[in-house]
Design a protein around this motif. Structure first.
Motif, PDB file in Angstrom:
ATOM      1  N   ALA A  13      -2.681  11.011   9.943  1.00  0.00           N
ATOM      2  CA  ALA A  13      -1.297  11.112   9.483  1.00  0.00           C
ATOM      3  C   ALA A  13      -1.323  11.323   7.973  1.00  0.00           C
ATOM      4  O   ALA A  13      -2.316  11.035   7.316  1.00  0.00           O
ATOM      5  N   VAL A  14      -0.226  11.806   7.440  1.00  0.00           N
ATOM      6  CA  VAL A  14      -0.134  12.092   6.006  1.00  0.00           C
ATOM      7  C   VAL A  14       1.190  11.542   5.493  1.00  0.00           C
ATOM      8  O   VAL A  14       2.220  11.661   6.151  1.00  0.00           O
ATOM      9  N   ARG A  15       1.159  10.914   4.310  1.00  0.00           N
ATOM     10  CA  ARG A  15       2.364  10.365   3.684  1.00  0.00           C
ATOM     11  C   ARG A  15       2.606  11.086   2.356  1.00  0.00           C
ATOM     12  O   ARG A  15       1.725  11.160   1.519  1.00  0.00           O
ATOM     13  N   GLN A  36      -1.083  10.227   0.605  1.00  0.00           N
ATOM     14  CA  GLN A  36      -1.985   9.322   1.312  1.00  0.00           C
ATOM     15  C   GLN A  36      -2.331   9.929   2.671  1.00  0.00           C
ATOM     16  O   GLN A  36      -1.440  10.372   3.396  1.00  0.00           O
ATOM     17  N   VAL A  37      -3.613   9.936   2.995  1.00  0.00           N
ATOM     18  CA  VAL A  37      -4.086  10.452   4.278  1.00  0.00           C
ATOM     19  C   VAL A  37      -4.594   9.271   5.096  1.00  0.00           C
ATOM     20  O   VAL A  37      -5.447   8.513   4.632  1.00  0.00           O
ATOM     21  N   PHE A  38      -4.049   9.105   6.301  1.00  0.00           N
ATOM     22  CA  PHE A  38      -4.428   8.038   7.219  1.00  0.00           C
ATOM     23  C   PHE A  38      -5.398   8.604   8.249  1.00  0.00           C
ATOM     24  O   PHE A  38      -5.135   9.634   8.864  1.00  0.00           O
ATOM     25  N   VAL A  67      -7.233   4.666   4.685  1.00  0.00           N
ATOM     26  CA  VAL A  67      -6.218   5.434   3.962  1.00  0.00           C
ATOM     27  C   VAL A  67      -6.856   5.941   2.686  1.00  0.00           C
ATOM     28  O   VAL A  67      -7.379   5.159   1.889  1.00  0.00           O
ATOM     29  N   LEU A  68      -6.829   7.241   2.515  1.00  0.00           N
ATOM     30  CA  LEU A  68      -7.385   7.869   1.322  1.00  0.00           C
ATOM     31  C   LEU A  68      -6.258   8.420   0.464  1.00  0.00           C
ATOM     32  O   LEU A  68      -5.449   9.215   0.953  1.00  0.00           O
ATOM     33  N   PRO A  69      -6.182   8.023  -0.809  1.00  0.00           N
ATOM     34  CA  PRO A  69      -5.199   8.644  -1.696  1.00  0.00           C
ATOM     35  C   PRO A  69      -5.765   9.966  -2.214  1.00  0.00           C
ATOM     36  O   PRO A  69      -6.861  10.015  -2.751  1.00  0.00           O
ATOM     37  N   VAL A  70      -5.031  11.032  -1.987  1.00  0.00           N
ATOM     38  CA  VAL A  70      -5.419  12.362  -2.461  1.00  0.00           C
ATOM     39  C   VAL A  70      -4.312  12.816  -3.399  1.00  0.00           C
ATOM     40  O   VAL A  70      -3.313  13.368  -2.965  1.00  0.00           O
ATOM     41  N   LEU A 108       0.832  -1.202   0.000  1.00  0.00           N
ATOM     42  CA  LEU A 108       0.000   0.000   0.000  1.00  0.00           C
ATOM     43  C   LEU A 108       0.869   1.255   0.000  1.00  0.00           C
ATOM     44  O   LEU A 108       0.588   2.217  -0.707  1.00  0.00           O
ATOM     45  N   SER A 109       1.949   1.232   0.780  1.00  0.00           N
ATOM     46  CA  SER A 109       2.856   2.382   0.846  1.00  0.00           C
ATOM     47  C   SER A 109       3.518   2.647  -0.493  1.00  0.00           C
ATOM     48  O   SER A 109       3.607   3.786  -0.943  1.00  0.00           O
ATOM     49  N   MET A 110       3.986   1.594  -1.148  1.00  0.00           N
ATOM     50  CA  MET A 110       4.708   1.751  -2.404  1.00  0.00           C
ATOM     51  C   MET A 110       3.771   2.087  -3.557  1.00  0.00           C
ATOM     52  O   MET A 110       4.138   2.819  -4.467  1.00  0.00           O
ATOM     53  N   ALA A 111       2.547   1.569  -3.523  1.00  0.00           N
ATOM     54  CA  ALA A 111       1.606   1.806  -4.614  1.00  0.00           C
ATOM     55  C   ALA A 111       0.887   3.143  -4.476  1.00  0.00           C
ATOM     56  O   ALA A 111       0.378   3.675  -5.454  1.00  0.00           O
ATOM     57  N   GLY A 112       0.805   3.674  -3.262  1.00  0.00           N
ATOM     58  CA  GLY A 112       0.130   4.949  -3.056  1.00  0.00           C
ATOM     59  C   GLY A 112      -1.377   4.857  -3.159  1.00  0.00           C
ATOM     60  O   GLY A 112      -2.037   5.854  -3.417  1.00  0.00           O
ATOM     61  N   GLY A 113      -1.940   3.659  -2.940  1.00  0.00           N
ATOM     62  CA  GLY A 113      -3.380   3.462  -3.071  1.00  0.00           C
ATOM     63  C   GLY A 113      -4.127   3.742  -1.789  1.00  0.00           C
ATOM     64  O   GLY A 113      -3.617   4.358  -0.860  1.00  0.00           O
ATOM     65  N   GLY A 114      -5.364   3.257  -1.739  1.00  0.00           N
ATOM     66  CA  GLY A 114      -6.205   3.432  -0.575  1.00  0.00           C
ATOM     67  C   GLY A 114      -6.587   2.095   0.015  1.00  0.00           C
ATOM     68  O   GLY A 114      -6.512   1.059  -0.650  1.00  0.00           O
ATOM     69  N   ALA A 115      -7.012   2.114   1.273  1.00  0.00           N
ATOM     70  CA  ALA A 115      -7.416   0.876   1.946  1.00  0.00           C
ATOM     71  C   ALA A 115      -8.326   1.197   3.115  1.00  0.00           C
ATOM     72  O   ALA A 115      -8.266   2.281   3.699  1.00  0.00           O
ATOM     73  N   LEU A 116      -9.143   0.214   3.434  1.00  0.00           N
ATOM     74  CA  LEU A 116      -9.968   0.238   4.632  1.00  0.00           C
ATOM     75  C   LEU A 116      -9.584  -0.996   5.431  1.00  0.00           C
ATOM     76  O   LEU A 116      -9.534  -2.093   4.875  1.00  0.00           O
TER      77      LEU A 116
END
Length: 142
Positions: A50-52, A39-41, A32-35, A15-23
């Motif tokens: 948190a923000v990545r 990524q916004v946690f 995690v929302l990809p904006v 998820l971190s490397m792909a930059g996607g979203g997850a529940l």
């Protein structure tokens, strides 16, 4: 580090490397929302947000997170590895995924853990051993 935040920061390298979203549903549910590239946690336990920010995206991956954390990652073969630096120490996060439906993941260093993740398309379930406790998780990627 709270278990929900640990799952996002060290236990979900794809998820971190792909930059996607997850529940994720488990002891501390999170989203995690990809904006765009960020990524916004959002979680229930502190810190609840948190923000990545990705700085490099393959073959080396580099991201910075707030609250402060920096990770440098690489995907050699069927493995994902990342060195993650926080204010309190350094961890080696890893995931081995020989099969598309199964992976073994964990971390060594300041926060030791071991988990198994089963996947079917966008759905996943995980068993995690961390800090002497056992937790079950499930969720979906989007």
């Amino acid at each position: 580090m709270e278990v929900g935040l640990w799952m996002w920061a060290l236990g979900m390298l794809p998820l971190s490397m792909a930059g996607g979203g997850a529940l994720a549903l488990g002891p501390q549910p999170w989203l995690v929302l990809p904006v765009g590239p960020v990524q916004v946690f959002l979680g229930l336990a502190p810190p609840s947000a948190a923000v990545r920010f990705p700085l490099l995206s393959g073959p080396w991956f580099l991201w910075v997170e707030l609250p402060p954390r920096v990770a440098l990652a690489r995907a050699p073969g069927h493995a994902l590895v990342a060195l993650v630096r926080t204010e309190t120490g350094l961890s080696l996060a890893w995931e081995i995924s020989e099969q598309p439906w199964l992976s073994l993941f964990g971390s060594l260093g300041m926060d030791d853990a071991l988990g198994i993740r089963l996947r079917h398309r966008h759905l996943w379930g995980a068993f995690l051993i961390r800090q002497g406790g056992f937790t079950l998780w499930c969720g979906l990627y989007f």
